[in-house]
Scaffold this active site. Structure first.
Site, PDB file in Angstrom:
ATOM      1  N   ASN A  28       0.031  -8.204   0.316  1.00 13.33           N
ATOM      2  CA  ASN A  28      -0.595  -9.011  -0.745  1.00 13.33           C
ATOM      3  C   ASN A  28      -2.069  -9.300  -0.446  1.00 13.33           C
ATOM      4  O   ASN A  28      -2.592 -10.360  -0.800  1.00 13.33           O
ATOM      5  CB  ASN A  28       0.175 -10.327  -1.004  1.00 13.33           C
ATOM      6  CG  ASN A  28      -0.186 -11.026  -2.312  1.00 13.33           C
ATOM      7  OD1 ASN A  28      -0.126 -12.254  -2.411  1.00 13.33           O
ATOM      8  ND2 ASN A  28      -0.583 -10.289  -3.320  1.00 13.33           N
ATOM      9  N   CYS A  69      -4.298  -6.184  -0.461  1.00 12.37           N
ATOM     10  CA  CYS A  69      -5.030  -5.009  -0.963  1.00 12.37           C
ATOM     11  C   CYS A  69      -4.576  -4.617  -2.377  1.00 12.37           C
ATOM     12  O   CYS A  69      -5.238  -4.936  -3.370  1.00 12.37           O
ATOM     13  CB  CYS A  69      -4.881  -3.821  -0.022  1.00 12.37           C
ATOM     14  SG  CYS A  69      -5.661  -4.057   1.587  1.00 12.37           S
ATOM     15  N   ARG A  70      -3.443  -3.941  -2.469  1.00 10.02           N
ATOM     16  CA  ARG A  70      -3.069  -3.321  -3.750  1.00 10.02           C
ATOM     17  C   ARG A  70      -2.635  -4.312  -4.817  1.00 10.02           C
ATOM     18  O   ARG A  70      -3.109  -4.244  -5.965  1.00 10.02           O
ATOM     19  CB  ARG A  70      -1.951  -2.294  -3.509  1.00 10.02           C
ATOM     20  CG  ARG A  70      -2.396  -1.116  -2.674  1.00 10.02           C
ATOM     21  CD  ARG A  70      -1.227  -0.323  -2.150  1.00 10.02           C
ATOM     22  NE  ARG A  70      -0.467  -1.073  -1.154  1.00 10.02           N
ATOM     23  CZ  ARG A  70       0.676  -0.674  -0.600  1.00 10.02           C
ATOM     24  NH1 ARG A  70       1.202   0.480  -0.974  1.00 10.02           N
ATOM     25  NH2 ARG A  70       1.278  -1.412   0.303  1.00 10.02           N
ATOM     26  N   SER A  71      -1.726  -5.221  -4.485  1.00  7.43           N
ATOM     27  CA  SER A  71      -1.227  -6.120  -5.540  1.00  7.43           C
ATOM     28  C   SER A  71      -2.257  -7.170  -5.989  1.00  7.43           C
ATOM     29  O   SER A  71      -2.304  -7.492  -7.180  1.00  7.43           O
ATOM     30  CB  SER A  71       0.117  -6.758  -5.164  1.00  7.43           C
ATOM     31  OG  SER A  71       0.023  -7.577  -4.034  1.00  7.43           O
ATOM     32  N   ASP A 131      -1.370   3.053   0.290  1.00 10.94           N
ATOM     33  CA  ASP A 131      -1.881   1.861   0.968  1.00 10.94           C
ATOM     34  C   ASP A 131      -3.240   2.176   1.595  1.00 10.94           C
ATOM     35  O   ASP A 131      -3.324   3.029   2.482  1.00 10.94           O
ATOM     36  CB  ASP A 131      -0.863   1.474   2.046  1.00 10.94           C
ATOM     37  CG  ASP A 131      -1.220   0.170   2.738  1.00 10.94           C
ATOM     38  OD1 ASP A 131      -2.324  -0.356   2.482  1.00 10.94           O
ATOM     39  OD2 ASP A 131      -0.387  -0.311   3.519  1.00 10.94           O
ATOM     40  N   CYS A 156       3.109  -5.792  -3.329  1.00 14.52           N
ATOM     41  CA  CYS A 156       2.869  -4.769  -2.306  1.00 14.52           C
ATOM     42  C   CYS A 156       3.377  -5.303  -0.975  1.00 14.52           C
ATOM     43  O   CYS A 156       4.243  -6.191  -0.947  1.00 14.52           O
ATOM     44  CB  CYS A 156       1.389  -4.359  -2.266  1.00 14.52           C
ATOM     45  SG  CYS A 156       0.246  -5.686  -1.817  1.00 14.52           S
TER      46      CYS A 156
HETATM   47  P1  4NP Z   1      -1.265  -4.126   0.921  1.00 12.11           P
HETATM   48  O1  4NP Z   1      -1.904  -3.477   2.247  1.00 12.11           O
HETATM   49  O2  4NP Z   1       0.231  -4.012   1.071  1.00 12.11           O
HETATM   50  O3  4NP Z   1      -1.797  -3.265  -0.181  1.00 12.11           O
HETATM   51  O4  4NP Z   1      -1.759  -5.557   0.877  1.00 12.11           O
HETATM   52  C1  4NP Z   1      -1.547  -3.888   3.532  1.00 12.11           C
HETATM   53  C2  4NP Z   1      -2.178  -4.967   4.089  1.00 12.11           C
HETATM   54  C3  4NP Z   1      -1.830  -5.391   5.362  1.00 12.11           C
HETATM   55  C4  4NP Z   1      -0.879  -4.702   6.081  1.00 12.11           C
HETATM   56  C5  4NP Z   1      -0.245  -3.617   5.511  1.00 12.11           C
HETATM   57  C6  4NP Z   1      -0.574  -3.217   4.220  1.00 12.11           C
HETATM   58  N1  4NP Z   1      -0.547  -5.103   7.405  1.00 12.11           N
HETATM   59  O5  4NP Z   1       0.229  -4.412   8.060  1.00 12.11           O
HETATM   60  O6  4NP Z   1      -1.045  -6.150   7.870  1.00 12.11           O
END
Ligand code: 4NP
Length: 163
Positions: free
Chosen positions: A14, A16-18, A134, A11
């Site tokens: 790294n 939340c989703r992955s 997200d 994702c």
């Molecule tokens: P992820 O979610 O891609 O599912 O881990 C996010 C976590 C942090 C951020 C964006 C998406 N960020 O912009 O910090």
């Protein structure tokens, strides 16, 4: 003996989703006693959270479903992962495009390498628009909705890879 299938979930951050997909898929693999058949990891295309545990809201949501993400740590996607892993699953179209672009600029552009990059929800029985939304800027409901998508798809993924 057959080599394990190396699966990487990707994702943006790294956190939340992955990591959720990694934790859920590992949980299913362990429940089916298939640990020897898989190597499982996750990564983010961004570097902001490298070394950090998953977002506490994602950890809490997963814990509600009996899955522990707390020991995972964020890492950034590296070009050599295109060679290391057998299956690289992008959580959304932006991550997918970034992986393909890294493949292009890094020279790891062997067509057989690129086929291993897929959208995670291409395994979802009800893929909607094909992206895992997200939840980072969302609320608890968004994190739970993310869990439901990721968990349903992880089951279908394991079924597909076990055939
Ligand atoms: P992820 O979610 O891609 O599912 O881990 C996010 C976590 C942090 C951020 C964006 C998406 N960020 O912009 O910090």
């Amino acid at each position: 003996m057959k080599q394990p299938t190396k699966v990487l979930f990707v994702c943006l951050g790294n956190i939340c989703r992955s990591p959720l997909a990694e934790g859920v898929f590992r949980h299913l693999v362990q429940a089916a006693s298939l640990e020897k058949q898989f190597e499982i990891a996750s990564a983010g295309t961004g570097n902001w959270h490298v070394g950090n545990p998953p977002d506490r809201r994602m950890v809490a949501t997963a814990r509600n479903h009996g899955i522990d993400l707390s020991k995972q740590r964020a890492q950034q996607f590296k070009p050599h992962f295109l060679e290391t892993y057998d299956l690289i699953l992008a959580m959304d179209g932006q991550n997918y495009e970034t992986i393909l672009s890294i493949a292009g600029t890094s020279g790891a552009l062997d067509p057989s390498d690129l086929q291993k990059v897929k959208m995670y929800r291409s395994f979802d029985p009800t893929p909607d628009d094909g992206h895992v939304p997200d939840p980072y800027y969302g609320d608890a409901q968004d994190f739970e909705a993310c869990y439901q998508i990721v968990a349903r798809t992880a089951k279908a993924l394991l079924k597909d890879l076990s055939q």
